[in-house]
Write a protein that holds these residues in place. Structure first.
Motif, PDB file in Angstrom:
ATOM      1  N   UNK A 381       1.045  -1.090   0.296  1.00  0.00           N
ATOM      2  CA  UNK A 381       0.289  -0.121   0.457  1.00  0.00           C
ATOM      3  C   UNK A 381       0.948   1.711   0.021  1.00  0.00           C
ATOM      4  N   UNK A 382       1.955   1.008  -0.397  1.00  0.00           N
ATOM      5  CA  UNK A 382       3.131   1.893  -0.568  1.00  0.00           C
ATOM      6  C   UNK A 382       3.239   2.923   1.241  1.00  0.00           C
ATOM      7  N   UNK A 383       3.017   2.052   2.407  1.00  0.00           N
ATOM      8  CA  UNK A 383       3.386   2.770   3.438  1.00  0.00           C
ATOM      9  C   UNK A 383       4.036   2.102   4.456  1.00  0.00           C
ATOM     10  N   UNK A 384       4.932   3.040   5.321  1.00  0.00           N
ATOM     11  CA  UNK A 384       5.968   2.380   6.363  1.00  0.00           C
ATOM     12  C   UNK A 384       5.257   2.800   8.003  1.00  0.00           C
ATOM     13  N   UNK A 385       5.527   1.653   8.334  1.00  0.00           N
ATOM     14  CA  UNK A 385       4.147   1.412   8.951  1.00  0.00           C
ATOM     15  C   UNK A 385       5.842   1.693   9.890  1.00  0.00           C
ATOM     16  N   UNK A 386       5.963   2.459  11.579  1.00  0.00           N
ATOM     17  CA  UNK A 386       6.768   3.326  12.745  1.00  0.00           C
ATOM     18  C   UNK A 386       5.895   2.850  14.052  1.00  0.00           C
ATOM     19  N   UNK A 387       6.947   1.988  14.939  1.00  0.00           N
ATOM     20  CA  UNK A 387       6.381   1.033  15.791  1.00  0.00           C
ATOM     21  C   UNK A 387       6.991   2.132  17.404  1.00  0.00           C
TER      22      UNK A 387
END
Length: 410
Positions: A381-387
């Motif tokens: 989906x073209x996303x980077x997930x930051x946690x």
């Protein structure tokens, strides 16, 4: 020291506030109430100066406590020689700290400030309010501490412990022995034994999950990752502040001071509002040993009402500005900290706390803020997930070190 214009504005506003409030007590009017609200906004505008002075005062005391601890290290047998690395490092820190404290901020040597920052984590293992983020990288440390001070002043007031396990256990005396009299040859019997228990403070996890488009990361002309880290730190601070006031405690949240039923309370003397007599009673109901270092905790709406209160016999206002002397504002001579999560004045609420916060409350840090980037989960989906994660807990450790004000007549 506050600038002269600010001092003049506050003192003129205070004099006008007293005149208007005195007149309003004689003949209540909406116009006078509106005028008092406007003057209150002048005080609010400069309230940040008083709060900064209060926190600086507390932080300076914490730093002095650290300095005393280092002096003990430097003075131990076997650490006095100049060839001892630990003693040498301690002495360098002492010298730099002494130079910094003797100069105004604009004249301090950057090299001394750098040395203090670098050596603090290496030399000091402490439980005071300045130790909360010693394990974080220096840039993270500055950002997080800034947010915590602005949003959660209890961290700057309470005891803070860094732990290496899932919880902090603290022994507590729960019962006292006793003494008696006896004759010269009379048999001595047991007069009673003291009893001890154990407090345990867990450090449950906080988390924040943030999704950002890959293109935004690529095209941003500023450090977006740093911005996300700062935002996560701010949200952790907001959560910490809320829980320290009304959290449920245990292994899920921090314990709130309003949730803890062991903290005593004083009645305001009125079913729905603050009274000067109630505030004075609360001040004197706290034991002297705690009152010496006690501060009020309340929100800004409540503070606006406290400013209108006067002692019944002398007519002296309970609130007094300290800006003219470069000191924090006071209520009955004691400092106060604004706590946004404290409730407003209402029937049966507890809008004000008076406490020696270092004795009353402890915060335990297990894991300081960490931020990781996940380029896989949202890749399609073209996303980077930051946690972002943090493990922190806390609760009331000595209930008699604080008292609450309950809005009730009886």
């Amino acid at each position: 020291m506050a600038d002269k214009d600010a001092v003049q504005e506050v003192m003129e506003a205070f004099n006008e506030f007293k005149r208007t409030n005195d007149e309003n007590e004689k003949k209540r009017s909406a116009a006078l109430d509106e005028k008092l609200d406007k003057i209150n906004k002048v005080f609010d505008k400069h309230e940040g100066t008083g709060q900064q002075l209060l926190l600086i005062e507390k932080q300076n005391k914490a730093m002095q406590d650290q300095l005393d601890a280092i002096e003990k290290i430097a003075n131990r047998a076997g650490l006095g020689g100049g060839s001892d690395p630990q003693a040498k490092a301690a002495q360098e820190y002492l010298d730099a700290f002494d130079r910094v404290m003797r100069k105004s901020p604009e004249n301090r040597d950057p090299a001394d400030l750098t040395l203090i920052r670098e050596r603090s984590a290496a030399l000091i293992k402490t439980d005071d309010a300045s130790a909360g983020f010693l394990l974080a990288p220096p840039d993270m440390q500055r950002e997080i501490i800034k947010n915590v001070i602005e949003l959660t002043p209890i961290r700057s007031l309470a005891t803070v412990r860094s732990i290496g396990v899932g919880s902090l256990k603290m022994p507590k005396k729960v019962g006292n022995g006793s003494a008696s009299r006896t004759g010269e040859t009379t048999k001595r019997t047991n007069t009673g034994d003291p009893a001890y228990g154990m407090l345990e403070f867990f450090a449950p996890e906080m988390f924040a999950r943030i999704e950002v488009s890959q293109q935004m990361l690529e095209d941003a002309d500023y450090d977006l990752a740093a911005e996300l880290r700062e935002d996560a730190a701010e949200q952790f601070a907001v959560r910490e502040g809320m829980e320290s006031i009304s959290g449920t405690g245990g292994n899920a949240q921090m314990e709130g001071i309003l949730t803890n039923t062991s903290i005593g309370f004083t009645l305001s003397g009125d079913a729905s509002k603050l009274t000067a007599d109630g505030m004075i009673a609360l001040y004197h109901d706290l034991k002297t040993a705690y009152a010496r270092n006690a501060l009020w905790g309340l929100n800004r709406n409540t503070l606006g009402q406290v400013r209108r209160l006067k002692e019944t016999t002398t007519g002296q206002y309970l609130w007094a500005p300290g800006i003219a002397n470069g000191a924090p504002n006071t209520i009955l001579g004691a400092g106060y900290a604004e706590m946004a999560d404290m409730p407003n004045v209402a029937a049966n609420s507890f809008p004000i706390t008076f406490a020696d916060w270092k004795k009353l409350y402890v915060i335990v840090d297990r894991l300081n803020v960490s931020l990781s980037a996940d380029y896989i989960t949202g890749a399609d989906d073209g996303l980077v997930v930051f946690r972002a994660r943090r493990r922190v807990g806390g609760g009331v450790r000595q209930a008699e070190a604080g008292r609450k004000l309950k809005i009730a007549a009886s």
